[in-house]
Design an enzyme around this catalytic site. Structure first.
Site, PDB file in Angstrom:
ATOM      1  N   GLU A   1       0.820  -1.208   0.000  1.00 33.21           N
ATOM      2  CA  GLU A   1       0.000   0.000   0.000  1.00 33.21           C
ATOM      3  C   GLU A   1       0.858   1.265   0.000  1.00 33.21           C
ATOM      4  O   GLU A   1       1.843   1.363   0.731  1.00 33.21           O
ATOM      5  CB  GLU A   1      -0.892  -0.024   1.241  1.00 33.21           C
ATOM      6  CG  GLU A   1      -1.838   1.165   1.363  1.00 33.21           C
ATOM      7  CD  GLU A   1      -2.598   1.178   2.685  1.00 33.21           C
ATOM      8  OE1 GLU A   1      -3.641   1.839   2.745  1.00 33.21           O
ATOM      9  OE2 GLU A   1      -2.142   0.532   3.655  1.00 33.21           O
TER      10      GLU A   1
ATOM     11  N   LYS B   1     -10.514   2.731  -1.407  1.00 32.05           N
ATOM     12  CA  LYS B   1     -10.598   2.073  -0.110  1.00 32.05           C
ATOM     13  C   LYS B   1     -11.902   2.425   0.608  1.00 32.05           C
ATOM     14  O   LYS B   1     -12.231   3.595   0.802  1.00 32.05           O
ATOM     15  CB  LYS B   1      -9.395   2.487   0.730  1.00 32.05           C
ATOM     16  CG  LYS B   1      -9.229   1.769   2.057  1.00 32.05           C
ATOM     17  CD  LYS B   1      -7.900   2.180   2.680  1.00 32.05           C
ATOM     18  CE  LYS B   1      -7.605   1.474   3.977  1.00 32.05           C
ATOM     19  NZ  LYS B   1      -6.263   1.842   4.492  1.00 32.05           N
TER      20      LYS B   1
ATOM     21  N   CYS C   1      -5.680  -2.672   2.810  1.00 30.30           N
ATOM     22  CA  CYS C   1      -5.315  -2.629   4.222  1.00 30.30           C
ATOM     23  C   CYS C   1      -6.513  -2.826   5.152  1.00 30.30           C
ATOM     24  O   CYS C   1      -6.978  -3.946   5.302  1.00 30.30           O
ATOM     25  CB  CYS C   1      -4.538  -1.349   4.523  1.00 30.30           C
ATOM     26  SG  CYS C   1      -3.499  -1.484   6.018  1.00 30.30           S
TER      27      CYS C   1
END
Length: 287
Positions: free
Chosen positions: A44, A117, A154
């Site tokens: 990431e 995200k 993540c």
């Protein structure tokens, strides 16, 4: 001959110089491709240090429109040259909004679009809500030249709903670029084992291979714990790295075997969507 996907994950310490990092990640992409990887996952936000540990408005200058990102341009070129798929994690500027984004570069170098995200953490050392809006793309699965690829970013990796949503869209594999390590507020807290266990649970419950790529190194006292891995659809780890190792891990998945196992276990046959309304209720409604 059966259908197979060879996954590669990249684990590296990173500087705060974007060009140096892009060059280093490019070298590791080449290494993974040389070992036969079809789909290669960097970690990431690999263009620099993990800047979200504090709130500093100067860090907004790190963002780029996704088609103009130096990392995207470089990785798309490399994807075409090597004939590999690369999910590219960037800090995206979209008009006045900012997102933590993956751009999917297909094996011919074409850009298939973005995933933004969905789950944005906010806590000591991981103050992402200052920098990123929650994603507006929904969970995405891409039809690439190497297979159907689902990618979460993540904090997304801790949520079973995200993994299931991508599995229901037909993901062959689930990939998670990551930046996670020490917890500044509690030096005794080590989340590495549970981080893995959460994702291995997704592999088992969806009968879907999972891979995660984390960074390593000490960035101003925040130490990232690596332990990147590739697991098969049973949750068995096929390849991994330790807490400090830099390099690549590569493993091949037999997708015919995955498909047979997924059908045989019956998780998707026996789902009870009529009972799942509480999953979409707000917490106030649950009370």
């Amino acid at each position: 001959m059966g259908r197979k996907i060879t996954l590669g994950v990249i684990q590296s310490a990173l500087t705060d110089d974007a060009q140096k990092n892009i060059k280093r990640i490019g070298e590791l992409v080449r290494e993974a491709a040389g070992k036969g990887a079809d789909v290669i996952l960097p970690s990431e936000l690999f263009e620099g240090h993990y800047f979200c540990k504090t709130q500093d408005e100067k860090n907004f200058a790190r963002a780029h429109a996704w088609r103009e990102s130096p990392a995207v341009i470089a990785m798309a070129k490399l994807a075409k040259e090597l004939g590999v798929v690369i999910p590219v994690s960037i800090y995206e500027k979209a008009g006045p909004a900012y997102y933590n984004t993956v751009v999917m570069a297909d094996a011919d170098g074409s850009l298939l679009g973005v995933y933004r995200k969905s789950h944005i953490p906010d806590g000591p050392g991981y103050q992402e809500k200052f920098y990123f809006r929650p994603g507006d793309t929904g969970f995405r699965v891409w039809d690439t030249k190497k297979g159907r690829i689902g990618v979460g970013i993540c904090w997304d990796q801790w949520f079973p709903e995200a993994a299931r949503a991508m599995a229901l869209q037909g993901a062959d594999v689930l990939l998670y670029p990551t930046a996670i390590g020490s917890e500044p507020h509690d030096t005794s807290l080590d989340t590495a084992a549970r981080w893995r266990k959460a994702m291995l649970g997704h592999a088992v419950s969806n009968v879907t291979p999972v891979a995660a790529a984390n960074r390593v190194g000490d960035e101003g006292g925040q130490v990232f714990y690596g332990t990147s891995f590739i697991s098969d659809q049973t949750g068995e780890i096929l390849a991994d790295m330790d807490r400090t190792q830099e390099g690549v891990a590569v493993a091949t998945i037999d997708m015919d075997e995955v498909d047979r196992g997924r059908a045989a276990w019956g998780f998707f046959r026996d789902r009870r969507t009529d009972l799942y309304k509480p999953l979409t209720a707000s917490q106030s409604e649950e009370g």
